[in-house]
Motif scaffolding. Structure first.
Motif, PDB file in Angstrom:
ATOM      1  N   TYR A 195       0.837  -1.194   0.000  1.00 28.42           N
ATOM      2  CA  TYR A 195       0.000   0.000   0.000  1.00 28.42           C
ATOM      3  C   TYR A 195       0.878   1.252   0.000  1.00 28.42           C
ATOM      4  CZ  TYR A 195      -4.040  -2.814   1.563  1.00 28.42           C
ATOM      5  OH  TYR A 195      -5.064  -3.728   1.664  1.00 28.42           O
ATOM      6  N   LEU A 219      -4.079   0.579  -2.177  1.00 34.62           N
ATOM      7  CA  LEU A 219      -3.427  -0.651  -2.613  1.00 34.62           C
ATOM      8  C   LEU A 219      -2.669  -0.424  -3.911  1.00 34.62           C
ATOM      9  CD1 LEU A 219      -3.114  -3.758  -2.100  1.00 34.62           C
ATOM     10  CD2 LEU A 219      -4.984  -4.037  -3.745  1.00 34.62           C
ATOM     11  N   GLN A 279      -1.180  -6.609  -5.148  1.00 31.64           N
ATOM     12  CA  GLN A 279      -1.570  -7.724  -4.291  1.00 31.64           C
ATOM     13  C   GLN A 279      -1.074  -9.015  -4.914  1.00 31.64           C
ATOM     14  OE1 GLN A 279      -5.757  -7.726  -3.305  1.00 31.64           O
ATOM     15  NE2 GLN A 279      -5.813  -9.946  -3.067  1.00 31.64           N
ATOM     16  N   GLN A 293      -0.897 -13.269  -4.569  1.00 32.89           N
ATOM     17  CA  GLN A 293      -1.386 -14.508  -3.991  1.00 32.89           C
ATOM     18  C   GLN A 293      -0.281 -15.530  -4.267  1.00 32.89           C
ATOM     19  OE1 GLN A 293      -4.018 -14.935  -2.158  1.00 32.89           O
ATOM     20  NE2 GLN A 293      -4.138 -17.150  -1.994  1.00 32.89           N
ATOM     21  N   VAL A 307      -2.321 -10.690  -8.216  1.00 37.44           N
ATOM     22  CA  VAL A 307      -3.782 -10.730  -8.288  1.00 37.44           C
ATOM     23  C   VAL A 307      -4.335  -9.404  -8.762  1.00 37.44           C
ATOM     24  CG1 VAL A 307      -5.894 -10.946  -6.919  1.00 37.44           C
ATOM     25  CG2 VAL A 307      -3.958 -12.467  -6.463  1.00 37.44           C
ATOM     26  N   ASP A 308      -3.752  -8.317  -8.276  1.00 34.37           N
ATOM     27  CA  ASP A 308      -4.258  -6.978  -8.615  1.00 34.37           C
ATOM     28  C   ASP A 308      -3.094  -6.013  -8.598  1.00 34.37           C
ATOM     29  OD1 ASP A 308      -7.199  -5.083  -7.584  1.00 34.37           O
ATOM     30  OD2 ASP A 308      -5.434  -4.405  -8.667  1.00 34.37           O
TER      31      ASP A 308
END
Lengths: 115, 111
Positions: free
Chosen positions: A35, A45, A48, A50, A55-56
């Motif tokens: 972040y 954010l 991200q 995983q 993921v993003d």
């Protein structure tokens, strides 16, 4: 259990220089987040993961920011070249999983000042 | 993903008083989380309430959730100076949905 570790805690650089931040999540946590928190705002954010997959990263300025999570554990976030508006606190967080009611655990953050 | 909006933006009370802050959101959720951020301990998860729960307690914290009004409230009873912090709500949908933090409520508890 040990918390989320981040280093360095503080960094001062000049604009156009590069900088890297490191994060070690809580052991066993599959999901890792970076972040950016600008003074007076909530955390935003950037990316991200995983395990070691992204993921993003929709809000990551990809022309200057990059991040990786090798082997699905530690992660590094890099800025190159830095701009004045990158001055912020960079927070790393982890959670057991992303799906479902799992809270995020945050590290102490790295305060970046770009002059 | 969606952002929670906290209200009020700032709240100033005396030690011993109760503090109430509110959160509104726009679409259906799986759960809603509250976080606290102060200069000493960074951002810390306080409490999570699931969409099928109406109220939850944790120590001096009480969280309510009204899914029909798409709102939640956080009550801190018998506030202490150490409660001085910014409080963020984070509504969460199912799946790989990121938490989106608002600007938070800045609580100041004076001795």
């Amino acid at each position: 259990e040990a918390g989320v570790a981040q280093s360095p805690r503080y960094k001062i650089i000049e604009k156009r220089q590069s900088v890297a931040f490191w994060c070690n999540p809580i052991s066993g946590h599959a999901t890792l987040y970076w972040y950016q928190q600008i003074l007076g705002q909530g955390p935003k954010l950037l990316i991200q993961f995983q395990n070691n997959g992204v993921v993003d990263d929709s809000q990551l300025p990809k022309d200057r920011f990059s991040a990786e999570r090798l082997k699905g554990v530690d992660s590094t976030l890099k800025i190159q070249p830095a701009k004045l508006e990158d001055s912020a606190v960079y927070l790393c967080a982890s959670s057991q999983m992303d799906r479902g009611p799992y809270e995020q655990y945050f590290g102490p953050g790295t305060r970046l000042t770009v002059t | 993903s969606q952002q929670g909006e906290e209200d009020p933006q700032a709240l100033s009370i005396q030690e011993g008083e109760n503090a109430t802050m509110n959160c509104s959101y726009k679409t259906s959720i799986n759960n809603l989380q509250w976080y606290r951020q102060n200069s000493g301990r960074g951002l810390v998860h306080l409490i999570l309430i699931r969409s099928n729960e109406r109220e939850k307690h944790s120590g001096r914290l009480r969280v309510t959730l009204d899914t029909s009004k798409k709102s939640s409230s956080l009550l801190i009873t018998a506030s202490r100076a150490a409660d001085t912090a910014s409080y963020f709500c984070a509504p969460k949908n199912t799946g790989f949905q990121k938490l989106v933090f608002g600007t938070g409520t800045r609580l100041l508890v004076s001795p």
